[in-house]
Scaffold this motif. Sequence first.
Motif, mmCIF file in Angstrom:
data_model
loop_
_atom_site.group_PDB
_atom_site.id
_atom_site.type_symbol
_atom_site.label_atom_id
_atom_site.label_comp_id
_atom_site.label_asym_id
_atom_site.label_seq_id
_atom_site.Cartn_x
_atom_site.Cartn_y
_atom_site.Cartn_z
ATOM 1 N N LYS A 41 39.693 50.646 36.856
ATOM 2 C CA LYS A 41 40.016 50.457 38.190
ATOM 3 C C LYS A 41 41.632 49.836 38.397
ATOM 4 O O LYS A 41 42.289 50.170 39.445
ATOM 5 C CB LYS A 41 39.040 49.347 38.800
ATOM 6 C CG LYS A 41 37.731 49.878 39.015
ATOM 7 C CD LYS A 41 37.004 48.634 39.581
ATOM 8 C CE LYS A 41 35.400 49.004 39.904
ATOM 9 N NZ LYS A 41 34.470 48.119 40.331
ATOM 10 N N SER A 42 42.065 48.971 37.307
ATOM 11 C CA SER A 42 43.321 48.480 37.303
ATOM 12 C C SER A 42 44.403 49.680 37.220
ATOM 13 O O SER A 42 45.442 49.732 37.918
ATOM 14 C CB SER A 42 43.453 47.298 36.242
ATOM 15 O OG SER A 42 44.828 47.082 36.373
ATOM 16 N N GLU A 52 34.087 46.378 30.862
ATOM 17 C CA GLU A 52 35.910 45.978 30.940
ATOM 18 C C GLU A 52 36.395 47.328 30.897
ATOM 19 O O GLU A 52 37.553 47.425 31.640
ATOM 20 C CB GLU A 52 35.709 45.536 29.348
ATOM 21 C CG GLU A 52 35.285 44.351 28.996
ATOM 22 C CD GLU A 52 35.350 43.740 27.658
ATOM 23 O OE1 GLU A 52 35.890 44.500 27.099
ATOM 24 O OE2 GLU A 52 34.870 42.513 27.651
ATOM 25 N N GLU A 110 36.619 48.220 34.615
ATOM 26 C CA GLU A 110 37.657 47.349 35.269
ATOM 27 C C GLU A 110 39.205 47.867 35.017
ATOM 28 O O GLU A 110 40.115 47.784 35.940
ATOM 29 C CB GLU A 110 37.566 45.832 34.736
ATOM 30 C CG GLU A 110 36.317 45.315 35.383
ATOM 31 C CD GLU A 110 36.260 44.962 36.753
ATOM 32 O OE1 GLU A 110 37.191 44.944 37.380
ATOM 33 O OE2 GLU A 110 35.076 45.046 37.539
#
Length: 226
Positions: free
Chosen positions: A176-177, A170, A173
């Motif tokens: 990355k976001s 998570e 992610e």
Amino acid sequence: AGAAVPLRVCHQEIVKFDLEIKAAVQDIRDCPGPLSALTELNAAVKEKFRHLRGRIQELEQMAKEQDKESEKQALLREVENHKKQMLSNQAAWRKANLACKIAIDNSEKDQLLQGRDILRQRKTTKESLAESASNITESLMGISRMMSQQVQQSEETVQTLANSSRTILEANEEFKSMSGTIQLGRKLITKYNRRELTDKLLIFLALALFLATVLYILKKRLFPFL
């Protein structure tokens, strides 16, 4: 001369039976048991005494049949000696039997005591084995509980690792976001910087045009002749 051979043979057999009886009495004295063995030895001794008694009686009869009084008395004295020796052997036989029976009784008592000791030792051994088995069972139960706790801890550790892995995924992610957002912000900042430079240039040009216009108006009014 014809009676000499039986007489000599009789003497030899009396001596032989006497020696055999002494040896048999010693065997009885040394007999370790059981009572059946002692009974067999006694039966053999009885048989030897029967033969010895018969030979002594034969010798006594031969003595009575002697023609010479001197030979007769000599043989009778010898017969008396053999009888005394036989009585002595009988007394030794009785003593040997008594000693042997006492020894066998003591041996049987010792065996009984040893049997009791062995039973007590077996009982003690069984109790020790039972106690050892109980201790081993408790140890195995303790090990089982420990292994169960370790399995539970392992399951908790695996669950924690799974949660950590999910959290890391998570977070990855999110990174990355955030990376996309940062790149977008960088592009916007670059765009805004460019826009700001353009605005500054336009303002500068507008200001220059304004100043040029003002200067032109002032020139026409103040110096019309120029």
